[in-house]
Design a protein around this motif. Structure first.
Motif, PDB file in Angstrom:
ATOM      1  N   SER A 103      10.113  15.400   4.681  1.00  0.00           N
ATOM      2  CA  SER A 103      10.724  14.114   5.005  1.00  0.00           C
ATOM      3  C   SER A 103      10.758  13.851   6.504  1.00  0.00           C
ATOM      4  CB  SER A 103      12.143  14.052   4.424  1.00  0.00           C
ATOM      5  OG  SER A 103      12.750  12.818   4.712  1.00  0.00           O
ATOM      6  N   ALA A 104      11.105  14.858   7.309  1.00  0.00           N
ATOM      7  CA  ALA A 104      11.201  14.669   8.764  1.00  0.00           C
ATOM      8  C   ALA A 104       9.841  14.305   9.354  1.00  0.00           C
ATOM      9  CB  ALA A 104      11.753  15.931   9.422  1.00  0.00           C
ATOM     10  N   LEU A 105       8.785  14.977   8.919  1.00  0.00           N
ATOM     11  CA  LEU A 105       7.440  14.670   9.401  1.00  0.00           C
ATOM     12  C   LEU A 105       7.040  13.242   9.037  1.00  0.00           C
ATOM     13  CD1 LEU A 105       5.389  17.906   8.576  1.00  0.00           C
ATOM     14  CD2 LEU A 105       5.896  16.991  10.841  1.00  0.00           C
ATOM     15  N   VAL A 106       7.360  12.830   7.836  1.00  0.00           N
ATOM     16  CA  VAL A 106       7.006  11.490   7.375  1.00  0.00           C
ATOM     17  C   VAL A 106       7.749  10.430   8.189  1.00  0.00           C
ATOM     18  CG1 VAL A 106       7.245   9.885   5.439  1.00  0.00           C
ATOM     19  CG2 VAL A 106       6.274  12.154   5.061  1.00  0.00           C
ATOM     20  N   HIS A 107       9.026  10.662   8.457  1.00  0.00           N
ATOM     21  CA  HIS A 107       9.790   9.699   9.249  1.00  0.00           C
ATOM     22  C   HIS A 107       9.236   9.600  10.668  1.00  0.00           C
ATOM     23  CE1 HIS A 107      13.035   8.273   6.645  1.00  0.00           C
ATOM     24  NE2 HIS A 107      13.017   9.463   6.077  1.00  0.00           N
ATOM     25  N   ASP A 108       8.803  10.715  11.235  1.00  0.00           N
ATOM     26  CA  ASP A 108       8.170  10.680  12.560  1.00  0.00           C
ATOM     27  C   ASP A 108       6.906   9.822  12.534  1.00  0.00           C
ATOM     28  OD1 ASP A 108      10.075  12.233  13.772  1.00  0.00           O
ATOM     29  OD2 ASP A 108       8.954  14.118  13.571  1.00  0.00           O
TER      30      ASP A 108
ATOM     31  N   VAL B 281       0.850  -1.194   0.000  1.00  0.00           N
ATOM     32  CA  VAL B 281       0.000   0.000   0.000  1.00  0.00           C
ATOM     33  C   VAL B 281       0.885   1.243   0.000  1.00  0.00           C
ATOM     34  CG1 VAL B 281      -1.879   1.217   1.148  1.00  0.00           C
ATOM     35  CG2 VAL B 281      -1.688  -1.264   1.369  1.00  0.00           C
ATOM     36  N   LEU B 282       0.627   2.161  -0.915  1.00  0.00           N
ATOM     37  CA  LEU B 282       1.289   3.465  -0.899  1.00  0.00           C
ATOM     38  C   LEU B 282       0.515   4.411   0.011  1.00  0.00           C
ATOM     39  CD1 LEU B 282       2.108   4.111  -4.681  1.00  0.00           C
ATOM     40  CD2 LEU B 282       3.654   3.266  -2.910  1.00  0.00           C
ATOM     41  N   CYS B 283       1.230   5.113   0.871  1.00  0.00           N
ATOM     42  CA  CYS B 283       0.640   6.152   1.708  1.00  0.00           C
ATOM     43  C   CYS B 283       1.176   7.489   1.210  1.00  0.00           C
ATOM     44  CB  CYS B 283       1.022   5.920   3.172  1.00  0.00           C
ATOM     45  SG  CYS B 283       0.439   7.195   4.306  1.00  0.00           S
ATOM     46  N   LEU B 284       0.269   8.369   0.761  1.00  0.00           N
ATOM     47  CA  LEU B 284       0.665   9.627   0.116  1.00  0.00           C
ATOM     48  C   LEU B 284      -0.093  10.783   0.766  1.00  0.00           C
ATOM     49  CD1 LEU B 284       0.334   7.946  -3.312  1.00  0.00           C
ATOM     50  CD2 LEU B 284       2.478   9.022  -2.612  1.00  0.00           C
TER      51      LEU B 284
ATOM     52  N   THR C 279       7.957  10.396  -0.448  1.00  0.00           N
ATOM     53  CA  THR C 279       7.903  11.740   0.118  1.00  0.00           C
ATOM     54  C   THR C 279       8.868  12.663  -0.614  1.00  0.00           C
ATOM     55  OG1 THR C 279       7.934  12.968   2.209  1.00  0.00           O
ATOM     56  CG2 THR C 279       9.688  11.337   1.894  1.00  0.00           C
ATOM     57  N   VAL C 280       8.893  13.918  -0.180  1.00  0.00           N
ATOM     58  CA  VAL C 280       9.800  14.919  -0.740  1.00  0.00           C
ATOM     59  C   VAL C 280      10.581  15.548   0.408  1.00  0.00           C
ATOM     60  CG1 VAL C 280       8.367  15.422  -2.756  1.00  0.00           C
ATOM     61  CG2 VAL C 280       7.990  16.687  -0.644  1.00  0.00           C
ATOM     62  N   ARG C 281      11.671  16.184   0.064  1.00  0.00           N
ATOM     63  CA  ARG C 281      12.610  16.673   1.073  1.00  0.00           C
ATOM     64  C   ARG C 281      11.947  17.586   2.100  1.00  0.00           C
ATOM     65  NH1 ARG C 281      17.728  19.356  -1.482  1.00  0.00           N
ATOM     66  NH2 ARG C 281      16.074  20.672  -2.316  1.00  0.00           N
TER      67      ARG C 281
END
Length: 384
Positions: free
Chosen positions: A231-236, A188-191, A226-228
């Motif tokens: 990126s930090a929010l996505v990793h969290d 599943v892609l989460c976007l 994700t995009v730069r």
């Protein structure tokens, strides 16, 4: 030619290549653009990044400088006396330049690439644009009649998505293997979007929806392209998962992830066309701040905002907008796509029709746009 952001620069680069193919060796360019347009020979009058601003609080501190850039660019256009001024998206800057340049040179032919989304909201934008624009290059097939009704000529020239590269089966298999994803595991892609406000608002809801889906289908794996900037929010967000999602950022990895995916939960926007290009069934969710939600609700002119639904003239893609953007309904819609072959088949048909109508298999959009530009120039300025 004027582009104010990367997507416009890519459109401009492809259009320049088409014009060089059809009109070379006599064609010359001047204006503002980025690396794609520079690769085709444009020397930008100033860095395009000066125009890549969004939001009131970003624009206000630079308002005076932007206003001067508009005046400088308009004077340069008027002095050059080009065969045409081609503005590409970025209407806040581009249409102000067109207005001032036309005031300085009333015979200037003006062409705008990418029609405003008047089919969705603020229909008056087209009539306002018609005061300074002669001809429009549309990227959605249902837009020409809307632009013509406002007083501009308009050609559908194809959507750039049809020219974007798509990864093949071998790349998809290699992506799964490299990330420890079994060939038969539902992927599943989460976007949740490409802006911080989108990821902050949608990320927790998408996260919870996928957690609930995982409770019902324990073998699912999740990939978050994700995009730069976010990126930090996505990793969290990813750190909450017992089985960590795969987070990908590079263009090649993203293409492979889309090719490997079985379904997607995505924010509303052009990403639905990326998913359609890769034949990935999807569920769409989106929400904004309460005041914006109220205002948009008053102005919205269509019962769907998903481009696959609009272009295919179906409602095959389920969407959960505003107050309806909740984990429970989105999770159930995703589960249905896993369990119900008819739901998947309906989306596959809609996605195939969408890509066909956007120009897949036909002449490249940049070349179609170039033909339209040359025809508009040869026909002369429209009567006023």
């Amino acid at each position: 030619m004027i582009a104010g952001e990367p997507s416009g620069d890519n459109l401009g680069g492809a259009l320049m290549a088409g014009l060089k193919e059809l009109a070379a060796p006599g064609v010359e360019f001047m204006g503002v653009g980025g690396p794609a347009m520079a690769a085709q020979g444009l020397e930008s009058r100033f860095p395009m990044e000066e125009l890549s601003l969004m939001g009131l609080w970003e624009v206000l501190p630079k308002y005076r400088a932007l206003k001067e850039r508009i005046a400088q660019t308009a004077r340069a256009v008027a002095e050059a006396q080009p065969d045409a001024l081609i503005t590409i998206d970025s209407p806040d800057f581009c249409l102000r330049v067109a207005r001032q340049a036309r005031a300085l040179n009333p015979s200037l032919r003006t062409i705008h690439y990418v029609a405003p989304s008047v089919w969705a909201w603020r229909s008056g934008r087209a009539r306002k644009m018609a005061q300074v624009i002669d001809h429009v290059l549309a990227i959605l097939p249902f837009e020409p009649p809307l632009m013509q009704a406002a007083g501009m000529s308009c050609d559908f020239v194809g959507h750039p998505i049809v020219a974007d590269p798509v990864a093949g089966k071998a790349e998809a298999a290699a992506f799964r293997a490299a990330n420890g994803i079994a060939p038969d595991a539902p992927l599943v892609l989460c976007l949740p979007g490409s802006r911080q406000t989108e990821v902050s608002r949608l990320g927790p809801r998408f996260d919870e929806a996928l957690m609930r889906l995982r409770d019902r289908v324990p073998e699912i794996r999740v990939v978050i392209p994700t995009v730069r900037g976010v990126s930090a929010l996505v990793h969290d967000m990813a750190r909450r998962w017992p089985t960590a999602p795969v987070v990908v950022e590079g263009a090649g990895e993203k293409r492979a992830a889309f090719a490997a995916a079985d379904l997607a939960l995505a924010a509303s926007g052009t990403v639905s066309l990326d998913l359609a290009a890769n034949n990935v069934p999807m569920v769409i969710g989106y929400d904004v701040a309460p005041l914006s939600r109220f205002i948009i609700g008053l102005m919205l002119r269509t019962d769907t905002v998903t481009l696959v639904n609009l272009v295919s003239e179906t409602r095959a893609v389920p969407e959960y907008l505003g107050r309806n953007c909740q984990p429970g309904p989105m999770s159930r819609a995703l589960y249905r796509l896993i369990e119900d072959p008819e739901a998947r088949a309906e989306q596959f048909a809609a996605m195939g029709k969408t890509m066909e109508r956007l120009g897949r298999g036909g002449e490249a959009p940049g070349l179609r746009a170039a033909r339209s530009v040359l025809a508009a120039i040869s026909s002369g300025p429209r009567p006023r």
